[in-house]
Motif scaffolding. Structure first.
Motif, PDB file in Angstrom:
ATOM      1  N   ASP A 150       0.905  -1.305   0.031  1.00  0.00           N
ATOM      2  CA  ASP A 150      -0.182   0.028  -0.223  1.00  0.00           C
ATOM      3  C   ASP A 150       0.963   1.217  -0.173  1.00  0.00           C
ATOM      4  OD1 ASP A 150      -2.456  -1.584   0.317  1.00  0.00           O
ATOM      5  OD2 ASP A 150      -1.896  -1.685   2.232  1.00  0.00           O
ATOM      6  N   ALA A 151       2.299   1.007   0.038  1.00  0.00           N
ATOM      7  CA  ALA A 151       2.916   2.309   0.047  1.00  0.00           C
ATOM      8  C   ALA A 151       3.580   2.882  -1.426  1.00  0.00           C
ATOM      9  CB  ALA A 151       4.183   1.897   0.794  1.00  0.00           C
ATOM     10  N   PHE A 152       3.722   4.136  -1.145  1.00  0.00           N
ATOM     11  CA  PHE A 152       4.520   4.912  -2.258  1.00  0.00           C
ATOM     12  C   PHE A 152       6.026   4.913  -1.981  1.00  0.00           C
ATOM     13  CE2 PHE A 152       0.213   6.471  -2.217  1.00  0.00           C
ATOM     14  CZ  PHE A 152       0.083   6.757  -3.482  1.00  0.00           C
ATOM     15  N   HIS A 153       6.819   4.350  -2.737  1.00  0.00           N
ATOM     16  CA  HIS A 153       8.150   4.572  -2.745  1.00  0.00           C
ATOM     17  C   HIS A 153       9.004   5.252  -3.758  1.00  0.00           C
ATOM     18  CE1 HIS A 153      12.385   3.263  -1.359  1.00  0.00           C
ATOM     19  NE2 HIS A 153      12.411   3.404  -2.556  1.00  0.00           N
ATOM     20  N   ILE A 154       9.703   6.355  -3.411  1.00  0.00           N
ATOM     21  CA  ILE A 154      10.439   7.013  -4.472  1.00  0.00           C
ATOM     22  C   ILE A 154      11.883   7.100  -4.087  1.00  0.00           C
ATOM     23  CG2 ILE A 154      10.676   9.055  -5.660  1.00  0.00           C
ATOM     24  CD1 ILE A 154       7.857   9.689  -5.565  1.00  0.00           C
TER      25      ILE A 154
END
Ligand code: ATP
Ligand code: MG
Lengths: 252, 442
Positions: B232-236
């Protein structure tokens, strides 16, 4: 052991086996010979359950079971082994890991205890000697970079480890020099017993000298057109297949 | 404690988030970076560099900093005590510091970024390489970062084992949080060091991490990025590598988790005779979206770079490999090879592969290529014909595809964790194991 009745099968909509009937008794060695394209590999692959081959009609009974409804891996676990005409290279899958996984799948199915790494290695070493394969091969990828002869010996090695009830050898002898041929025969003869059956597909009588078959069949145009004893192989070697094809044509 | 904790930060227009007592140069950079972010805005798919990845869902949320542990959980390292030193961050704030033993060595300094800002090398290198002028997400991090790892290795020092920078994230009381982790690694002349960064967590959150790596003359640096964020995470994440003369850098990326991931790995070969090996493996399923973006800039002559990225995509996953190699006019005698190989396990998985070469002189040896394929049916049949079940056969072949990269990983615990996670992530076993490296959070 194996009872094939009026088998029709093909590939890509083309019928190749056209009513093949064959009975292989327990403990027997049968040789199948026949011209190129007659359907020998098709038969072998249908028996092993290769996905792209379609069975049109007919039955195959193996040890009282309907073989054709079993998925490929089940057939293997039940004791059917196909030494392939063209073994595939699988880089990245370690030979020894692969074979251990295979053997343990088979053993589990038989209700036997799985082998641990040490036990497996011991067994593998013993069988490697039989086919005179160097241990260095075992740490490579499955068939990766193996020569043609090494691939064939690896097939026989796998057969020796898995100890199948019905071994099908599809031209395992083709392209082998006489030493490799002797090794292959040695592997098959080691398996031979009143409990094991072998179906040898070959073009040459050479192998059959080491591996004396109980029966020889000629497969032509998708059917067994002639069966006999080991002397039939010699006759075929001398005279080729034409006389049989003529005989068959005349009988129609 | 900083004033920004437990406060929502609207990301439409940002203010720099200063840390009490930060040096003037850092204050200034933060303010500039905030200005740049506000001017650039969130990247949109209209930009060539972002054409496959929309951040709309990310930009429309308000995220907050919080260093409380994610709901009733404690942080535990996925590598136990195996690292020579470890800094663990929870939601971008220091949570555990296990570097004191390593710091006893006079040539090793491993401290949280907050404690490093006064050092000379920090001043010399911080924000020099990761470009906040042009890259909005780097600007965002540069304006907002609260902590991270600072690693300084003195000339000639060889660090045994590996240093672990561990990032754990997760929402606090259902409130979406963000991690703006900032790391700086400075490996002095002739030094040798291995750094492993891991990212994981649970629930929805947003990680935006920037790591700058400086490999001094003749330094040998091995960097691993192990990304296994929550689905469910955004990772940049941006890893920016700067290589000086004759340095040797290995960068390995393992991307397994995250719902939407942008994975930027960039390197500049700025000194003669530098060499770089950049490898990556991404294994995706469900609706995961992972955008790998790499730039290798050959600035100096006689440098070598070898890049290999492999992707495995199942179900409705979407993967991107966009790799650019630039050979500058002065970079004669460049040797460069770039490869991207992809394995599609379903008909609905999508990969966009865009390797590219930009060569500005004639005296180079460069090649690049990419492949997209399915599982080899013949190999599958072969394995099954030996009694191996269909699912296991498939797993074996997927692993075989990935193994080339996994098996070259030199840190045993990373290699084993990657191999284990690959097996767990494979089709058929996926549902129960998604998004967890180990039981990192209990
Ligand atoms: N995909 C395919 N589509 C159509 N025909 C095929 C396909 N694959 C094989 N065949 C044909 O099926 C026939 C039988 O092939 P098979 O491999 O069973 O022969 P074989 O007896 O084993 O021959 P060989 O001695 O050359 O090994 C051949 O005529 C071959 O060309
Ligand atoms: Mg054949």
């Amino acid at each position: 052991m194996l009872d094939i009745k009026d088998l029709h099968a093909g590939i890509d909509g083309k019928e190749i086996l056209k009513g093949l009937t064959l009975h292989v008794g327990t403990g027997e060695v049968h040789a199948i010979m026949g011209p190129n394209g007659s359907g020998k590999s098709t038969l072998a692959n249908v028996l092993a359950g290769r996905p792209k081959y379609e069975v049109i009609s007919g039955t195959v009974t193996y040890q009282g079971k309907d073989l054709l409804t079993l998925p490929t891996e089940e057939r293997s676990r039940e004791g059917v082994f196909l030494a392939m005409q063209y073994p595939v290279e699988i880089p990245g899958v370690n030979n020894i890991y692969f074979l251990k996984a295979a053997l343990n799948a088979v053993r589990k199915h038989r209700g036997e205890e799985e082998l641990d790494a040490m036990e497996f290695l011991q067994l593998a070493r013993e069988k490697m000697k039989l086919v005179e394969l160097d241990e260095a091969f075992m740490s490579r990828g499955v068939n990766e970079g193996f020569s043609g002869g090494e691939k064939k010996r690896n097939e026989i090695f796998q057969m020796a480890v898995l100890d199948p009830k019905l071994a099908i050898l599809d031209e395992t002898d083709s392209g082998l020099d006489i030493d490799a041929l002797r090794i292959v025969a040695q592997g098959v003869n080691a398996l031979r017993s009143e409990k094991h059956s072998v179906l040898v597909i070959t073009h040459y009588q050479r192998l059959l000298r080491y591996l004396v078959p109980d029966f020889v069949h000629v497969l032509a145009d998708g059917r067994i057109v002639k069966s006999g004893g080991k002397e039939l192989a010699e006759e075929l070697e001398q005279k080729g297949y034409e006389w049989i094809e003529e005989e068959v044509a005349a009988a129609r | 404690m900083s004033s920004v904790l437990d406060r929502e930060i609207p990301l439409s227009a940002i203010e720099p988030e200063h840390i009490d007592g930060e040096p003037e140069r850092v204050r200034h950079i933060r303010s500039q970076a905030a200005e740049r972010f506000n001017a650039l805005g969130w990247p949109t798919t209209r930009l060539e560099e972002w054409k496959y990845t929309s951040l709309a869902a990310l930009a429309s949320n308000d995220w907050k900093f919080d260093r409380k542990l994610p709901n009733d959980r404690t942080g535990t390292s996925p590598f136990g005590e195996k690292a020579a030193a470890e800094l663990m961050f929870v939601n971008g704030m220091l949570y555990a510091n296990r570097a004191s033993l390593a710091n006893e060595h006079p040539g090793i300094r491993i401290v949280p970024m907050r404690e490093a800002m006064d050092s000379e090398l920090f001043a010399q290198h911080f924000a020099r390489y990761a470009d906040y002028e042009k890259h909005a997400m780097t600007a965002l991090n540069t304006a907002l970062w609260q902590d991270g790892a600072y690693i300084e290795i003195a000339p000639g020092t060889v660090v045994e084992g590996f240093i672990h920078i561990c990032s754990i994230s997760g929402p606090v009381k259902e409130h979406p949080v963000m991690t703006q982790l900032r790391n700086l690694i400075v490996a002095g002349r002739g030094s040798q060091i291995t750094v492993v960064e891991t990212f994981f967590g649970a629930g929805p959150y947003f990680t935006n991490a920037v790591t700058e790596i400086v490999a001094g003359e003749g330094a040998v640096v091995d960097h691993y990025k192990y990304e296994n964020e929550s689905l469910d995470a955004f990772h940049i994440g941006t890893v920016q590598i700067h290589q000086e003369r004759s340095s040797n850098v290995t960068s390995r990326t393992i991307a397994l988790g995250g719902g939407l991931v942008r994975n930027e790995i960039n390197a500049a070969l700025a000194g003669e005779g530098a060499s770089l090996s950049m490898e990556g493996i991404f294994v995706l399923s469900g609706r995961q979206h992972v955008d790998n973006h790499t730039v290798i800039d050959h600035v100096a002559p006689h440098c070598d770079s070898v890049e290999l990225f492999k992707g495995v995509l199942d179900e409705n996953a979407r993967g991107i490999f966009d790799g650019r190699i630039i050979v500058e006019p002065d970079a004669v005698k460049t040797n460069s090879r770039q490869t991207n190989k992809n394995l599609l396990l379903s008909e609905t998985a999508v990969i966009d592969s865009k390797p590219s070469l930009e060569i500005h002189n004639d005296d180079v040896k460069c090649n690049h290529g990419s492949t997209i394929g399915q599982l080899d049916e013949e190999a599958l049949f072969y394995l099954r014909s030996r009694g191996i079940g269909a699912e296991e056969a498939r797993n074996l072949l997927v692993y075989a595809f990935a193994s080339e990269i996994v098996e070259r990983m030199k840190v045993p615990v990373v290699r084993e964790t990657a191999a284990g996670a690959l097996f767990l992530r494979m089709p058929g076993r996926m549902a129960e194991k998604l998004g967890r490296t180990e039981e990192v959070i209990n």
